[in-house]
Design a protein around this motif. Structure first.
Motif, PDB file in Angstrom:
ATOM      1  N   UNK B 260      -7.217   7.220  -0.817  1.00  0.00           N
ATOM      2  CA  UNK B 260      -6.052   8.002  -1.241  1.00  0.00           C
ATOM      3  C   UNK B 260      -6.260   8.597  -2.628  1.00  0.00           C
ATOM      4  N   UNK B 261      -6.274   9.920  -2.695  1.00  0.00           N
ATOM      5  CA  UNK B 261      -6.322  10.587  -4.000  1.00  0.00           C
ATOM      6  C   UNK B 261      -5.031  11.357  -4.222  1.00  0.00           C
ATOM      7  N   UNK B 262      -4.011  11.008  -3.440  1.00  0.00           N
ATOM      8  CA  UNK B 262      -2.763  11.769  -3.426  1.00  0.00           C
ATOM      9  C   UNK B 262      -1.642  10.952  -4.056  1.00  0.00           C
ATOM     10  N   UNK B 263      -1.584   9.673  -3.689  1.00  0.00           N
ATOM     11  CA  UNK B 263      -0.589   8.742  -4.214  1.00  0.00           C
ATOM     12  C   UNK B 263       0.789   9.037  -3.639  1.00  0.00           C
ATOM     13  N   UNK B 264       1.837   8.634  -4.367  1.00  0.00           N
ATOM     14  CA  UNK B 264       3.186   8.814  -3.855  1.00  0.00           C
ATOM     15  C   UNK B 264       3.398   8.018  -2.592  1.00  0.00           C
ATOM     16  N   UNK B 265       4.057   8.629  -1.622  1.00  0.00           N
ATOM     17  CA  UNK B 265       4.409   7.877  -0.410  1.00  0.00           C
ATOM     18  C   UNK B 265       3.202   7.511   0.449  1.00  0.00           C
ATOM     19  N   UNK B 266       2.040   8.111   0.150  1.00  0.00           N
ATOM     20  CA  UNK B 266       0.844   7.767   0.934  1.00  0.00           C
ATOM     21  C   UNK B 266       0.433   6.307   0.748  1.00  0.00           C
ATOM     22  N   UNK B 267       0.800   5.728  -0.398  1.00  0.00           N
ATOM     23  CA  UNK B 267       0.404   4.340  -0.661  1.00  0.00           C
ATOM     24  C   UNK B 267       0.915   3.402   0.430  1.00  0.00           C
ATOM     25  N   UNK B 268       2.214   3.466   0.729  1.00  0.00           N
ATOM     26  CA  UNK B 268       2.742   2.521   1.711  1.00  0.00           C
ATOM     27  C   UNK B 268       2.311   2.898   3.121  1.00  0.00           C
ATOM     28  N   UNK B 269       2.189   4.201   3.397  1.00  0.00           N
ATOM     29  CA  UNK B 269       1.695   4.593   4.723  1.00  0.00           C
ATOM     30  C   UNK B 269       0.265   4.066   4.906  1.00  0.00           C
ATOM     31  N   UNK B 270      -0.535   4.251   3.860  1.00  0.00           N
ATOM     32  CA  UNK B 270      -1.918   3.788   3.925  1.00  0.00           C
ATOM     33  C   UNK B 270      -2.002   2.294   4.155  1.00  0.00           C
ATOM     34  N   UNK B 271      -1.206   1.545   3.387  1.00  0.00           N
ATOM     35  CA  UNK B 271      -1.240   0.079   3.512  1.00  0.00           C
ATOM     36  C   UNK B 271      -0.899  -0.357   4.938  1.00  0.00           C
ATOM     37  N   UNK B 272       0.123   0.282   5.500  1.00  0.00           N
ATOM     38  CA  UNK B 272       0.569  -0.150   6.827  1.00  0.00           C
ATOM     39  C   UNK B 272      -0.415   0.262   7.919  1.00  0.00           C
ATOM     40  N   UNK B 273      -1.271   1.217   7.637  1.00  0.00           N
ATOM     41  CA  UNK B 273      -2.256   1.641   8.643  1.00  0.00           C
ATOM     42  C   UNK B 273      -3.565   0.857   8.559  1.00  0.00           C
ATOM     43  N   UNK B 274      -3.615  -0.125   7.670  1.00  0.00           N
ATOM     44  CA  UNK B 274      -4.853  -0.911   7.545  1.00  0.00           C
ATOM     45  C   UNK B 274      -4.936  -1.999   8.610  1.00  0.00           C
ATOM     46  N   UNK B 275      -6.136  -2.184   9.136  1.00  0.00           N
ATOM     47  CA  UNK B 275      -6.438  -3.351   9.959  1.00  0.00           C
ATOM     48  C   UNK B 275      -6.353  -4.607   9.094  1.00  0.00           C
ATOM     49  N   UNK B 302       6.280  10.466  -7.916  1.00  0.00           N
ATOM     50  CA  UNK B 302       5.060   9.752  -7.544  1.00  0.00           C
ATOM     51  C   UNK B 302       5.158   8.288  -7.929  1.00  0.00           C
ATOM     52  N   UNK B 303       5.737   8.026  -9.087  1.00  0.00           N
ATOM     53  CA  UNK B 303       5.890   6.637  -9.515  1.00  0.00           C
ATOM     54  C   UNK B 303       6.906   5.888  -8.668  1.00  0.00           C
ATOM     55  N   UNK B 304       8.043   6.540  -8.416  1.00  0.00           N
ATOM     56  CA  UNK B 304       9.082   5.883  -7.618  1.00  0.00           C
ATOM     57  C   UNK B 304       8.561   5.478  -6.242  1.00  0.00           C
ATOM     58  N   UNK B 305       7.794   6.409  -5.675  1.00  0.00           N
ATOM     59  CA  UNK B 305       7.402   6.206  -4.283  1.00  0.00           C
ATOM     60  C   UNK B 305       6.318   5.150  -4.123  1.00  0.00           C
ATOM     61  N   UNK B 306       5.725   4.740  -5.230  1.00  0.00           N
ATOM     62  CA  UNK B 306       4.648   3.768  -5.121  1.00  0.00           C
ATOM     63  C   UNK B 306       5.213   2.358  -5.207  1.00  0.00           C
ATOM     64  N   UNK B 307       5.241   1.686  -4.074  1.00  0.00           N
ATOM     65  CA  UNK B 307       5.752   0.323  -4.062  1.00  0.00           C
ATOM     66  C   UNK B 307       4.799  -0.603  -4.796  1.00  0.00           C
ATOM     67  N   UNK B 308       5.366  -1.413  -5.678  1.00  0.00           N
ATOM     68  CA  UNK B 308       4.571  -2.479  -6.261  1.00  0.00           C
ATOM     69  C   UNK B 308       4.372  -3.552  -5.199  1.00  0.00           C
ATOM     70  N   UNK B 309       3.251  -4.215  -5.256  1.00  0.00           N
ATOM     71  CA  UNK B 309       2.943  -5.182  -4.201  1.00  0.00           C
ATOM     72  C   UNK B 309       2.600  -6.538  -4.812  1.00  0.00           C
ATOM     73  N   UNK B 310       3.140  -7.593  -4.203  1.00  0.00           N
ATOM     74  CA  UNK B 310       2.828  -8.940  -4.665  1.00  0.00           C
ATOM     75  C   UNK B 310       1.504  -9.397  -4.061  1.00  0.00           C
ATOM     76  N   UNK B 311       0.686 -10.067  -4.867  1.00  0.00           N
ATOM     77  CA  UNK B 311      -0.543 -10.650  -4.311  1.00  0.00           C
ATOM     78  C   UNK B 311      -0.250 -11.575  -3.126  1.00  0.00           C
TER      79      UNK B 311
END
Lengths: 443, 443
Positions: B260-275, B302-311
């Motif tokens: 991802x070189x786009x960020x924003x809402x792609x972060x959570x979409x990307x995460x959910x599409x991972x095996x 872009x900042x708002x849309x990026x969910x912080x994630x807990x380890x």
């Protein structure tokens, strides 16, 4: 499946030192009558054969763990039945006992994620095993038993010259260690890492694997273990201390990898000790387990202390956060093939003499409470193993001075107390039994 | 260093098609008089030689980017001076122009992170280069210039038969692509990945590297590029669409890697599409740049849309979050040696014929605005390169109907307007000049 629990006295002699590999029904029939109603079996329906198992009767302290007679397992399509020779203890067993991991079955259920043994029955559709094959198995629960049925996909063959105790110690710990180092961590010669619970089963496995690739290990362990760990860990750090300055003295830029099975405040310390391009991997959260029983306070504290991180922070720092959870990978994400492939690699390293499991101690089923307590107190160095064929340790012969209650009653009372107030006073075990290293049969 | 800016008319002819490799003072002396006061040089202090450079005069729209005469660079210990032959455009240049990346110098300053060229002076303590060596360089700023001084640690030798345009296109893009795939992603044959900005410089580099290891690529790109990208990307997804269902159709379990070189809402979409065991890597945040000028709204979004994630979430899911930022790695984390090592590997792959940079177009300094706009609009396929020796494109000869203002003034006005309201109406460029692929000299 858990309706008819018949307690077996803790001090009762075990079935035998070396249970013979006879058909399941015969073996179980031998120690079944006292548990089976009035002892008269119906003609049409022969009495269900039984076996000994370590059963969790309810979430909480050690008192919830009992050795009970349970019906022998039935076997579905794609499953095999294994006669268990050794069972591995993992920190997840302690978490299961306290009810602090998700997807727990309803109590009572048989504990245990890991065992080694001999295939005794092969279910329909299973082609890779035959009766008599020596294996390790990673079932979801039910491993700590004389017999267990496991989907064949979670059962892996072991070499003829690998004994059962070592096999049980190689499975989970070395699979986890291998994934952490080589699959996720991708360590290279010259890398450095910080390792939590360096004296534990995974810790010792990681330390050995690091030697195969020339990786420097900073190991966090209780001060009392430092002397014993000197040979395997390059730099020892004290558990519970703020060791950051000590690490920076040796490695001013930080480390390439931080392996955390503790969680809580270690997450942010670990992150800040990473070099650029460094990786933090969370593979456990043992800090959640403190004291005898479930502690909402410590569980909640573990959550509070874990800072959530924005991917944008990782982008600025060129750092990585990873998680690895073998249990969920196998049972909720269907990755048995991946895990089998890793176990193959581990066995390859064992065959080449590059790894050799460190066994802390082996215990009879009846002494499982003491074994769990040792792990809880982080007193083990290497793997703790249960062996269903072992005799329980002799209990103190003389009753406590001046009291009429017998020793067993006294012990039960003590457990109740400690379970209630969240502390525990484990008995001092007889070193002769405890350290006894029985030479396992190697088929 | 930036006190005496003398604007050069946008339509002025460039210094020459092929600047000779003479000592810096001679070259610069040739086009210096008009910028140097009254033209009379003091006897004791010869006039400072000058050069042409792409200067950012203030943060904002394209109007802030000017071709100016600047004093030739001086050189410190451990530095070399390079005569620039080709300069790479990267998305970070657009972000720098709008002032949306951290650690920006005060304007005015010379833009550019990447160039190729010939070593013209070698500073004290530099042993690995001599005058005449062909190199690529990754300076922090100041690459888009006729001459640039760069710490030798960020300068890498290139093979004799690699032309300068290709060299500039190989540096940043292939270093980033290599790290993403092989250092962080650790892809294996049979892996799959989703790639954002699949048509861009990094995107095309990733696609080529994937072919060397049999990795399936889902590429996200504007619909208009799909036809052109068919040959290099296995599965094309439309930029701006919710492509998750489309990915699941081909790969129900998801993908191993999300770039991802786009960020924003792609972060959570990307995460959910991972095996399970999959990795999300953030290596840019181009969504922050929308429109001509800095948009606080889009940056904040872009900042708002990026969910912080807990380890702990990563632990439950056995997933990975990674960040990679080459610029900060080089200039704030002192990892030049690591990067040099990666560039070696890239050059090795180029020598083996396994990668070949895709050049979208080359531009004169004077046309840098149009080049930047093309990248902003995601219209490029492959690398956009500036060539200081190129002549600017001819400007329209006829003034706009019925108006007395000259064309240049008109253009400036238009830019000002678009710069003010955050939209832009780039001129349609002449395809003949724009697509012109000049064969570069190869030393």
């Amino acid at each position: 499946m858990a309706e008819e629990n018949a307690p077996v006295a803790a001090a009762a002699p075990a079935v035998g030192d070396q249970p013979q590999e006879k058909p399941a029904t015969e073996t179980a029939a031998a120690d079944q009558p006292k548990a089976e109603g009035n002892g008269k079996a119906a003609v049409e329906e022969p009495p269900k054969a039984e076996m000994r198992a370590v059963v969790l009767t309810g979430f909480g302290g050690l008192k919830s763990v009992k050795i009970l007679k349970k019906p022998e397992p039935t076997m579905g399509e794609g499953e095999v039945v294994i006669r268990v020779k050794a069972c591995g203890l993992n920190f997840q067993d302690l978490m299961a006992r306290q009810g602090v991991i998700e997807s727990l079955p309803k109590a009572p259920f048989i504990l245990g994620f890991e065992c080694s043994g001999v295939i005794e029955q092969v279910g329909e559709g299973v082609e890779k095993f035959k009766v008599g094959d020596r294996v390790v198995a990673l079932p979801e629960w039910r491993a700590w038993s004389e017999l267990v049925s496991v989907p064949a996909k979670n059962v892996f063959a072991i070499p003829d010259n690998l004994n059962y105790v070592d096999a049980a110690a190689l499975a989970t710990n070395y699979i986890v260690a291998y994934v952490l180092l080589f699959e996720l961590g991708a360590v290279k010669p010259g890398s450095s890492l910080i390792l939590h619970s360096a004296g534990g089963g995974v810790g010792q496995a990681v330390a050995q694997l690091c030697k195969t690739v020339d990786v420097t290990v900073f190991g966090v362990a209780s001060k009392t273990k430092h002397e014993a760990l000197k040979g395997t860990i390059d730099h020892l750090l004290e558990r519970g201390s703020d060791y950051a300055a000590e690490v920076r003295k040796v490695s001013p830029e930080g480390v390439d990898l931080f392996l955390d099975c503790v969680c809580g405040e270690e997450c942010s310390r670990g992150y800040s000790l990473l070099k650029p391009m460094g990786k933090y991997i969370l593979f456990g959260s043992s800090n959640i387990v403190t004291g005898e029983t479930k502690s909402f306070f410590s569980a909640a504290k573990s959550w509070w202390q874990v800072d959530k991180i924005s991917p944008l922070k990782l982008f600025d720092d060129s750092k990585t956060l990873m998680g690895f959870n073998l249990r969920r990978l196998l049972f909720h994400q269907n990755q048995s093939e991946y895990v089998a492939n890793i176990f193959d690699k581990v066995i390859g390293l064992w065959k080449d003499g590059k790894v050799k499991p460190v066994i802390d101690s082996t215990w009879a089923f009846e002494d499982v409470g003491e074994a769990m307590q040792k792990m809880h107190d982080r007193k083990n160095i290497g793997k703790i193993v249960l062996d269903p064929s072992l005799e329980p340790k002799p209990k103190p012969a003389t009753p406590v001075k001046g009291k009429s209650k017998n020793a067993d009653k006294e012990k039960e009372k003590k457990e109740e107390d400690s379970s209630a107030n969240g502390t525990t006073t484990p008995e001092v075990s007889s070193p002769t039994t405890k350290e006894k290293e029985k030479e396992k049969e190697s088929s």
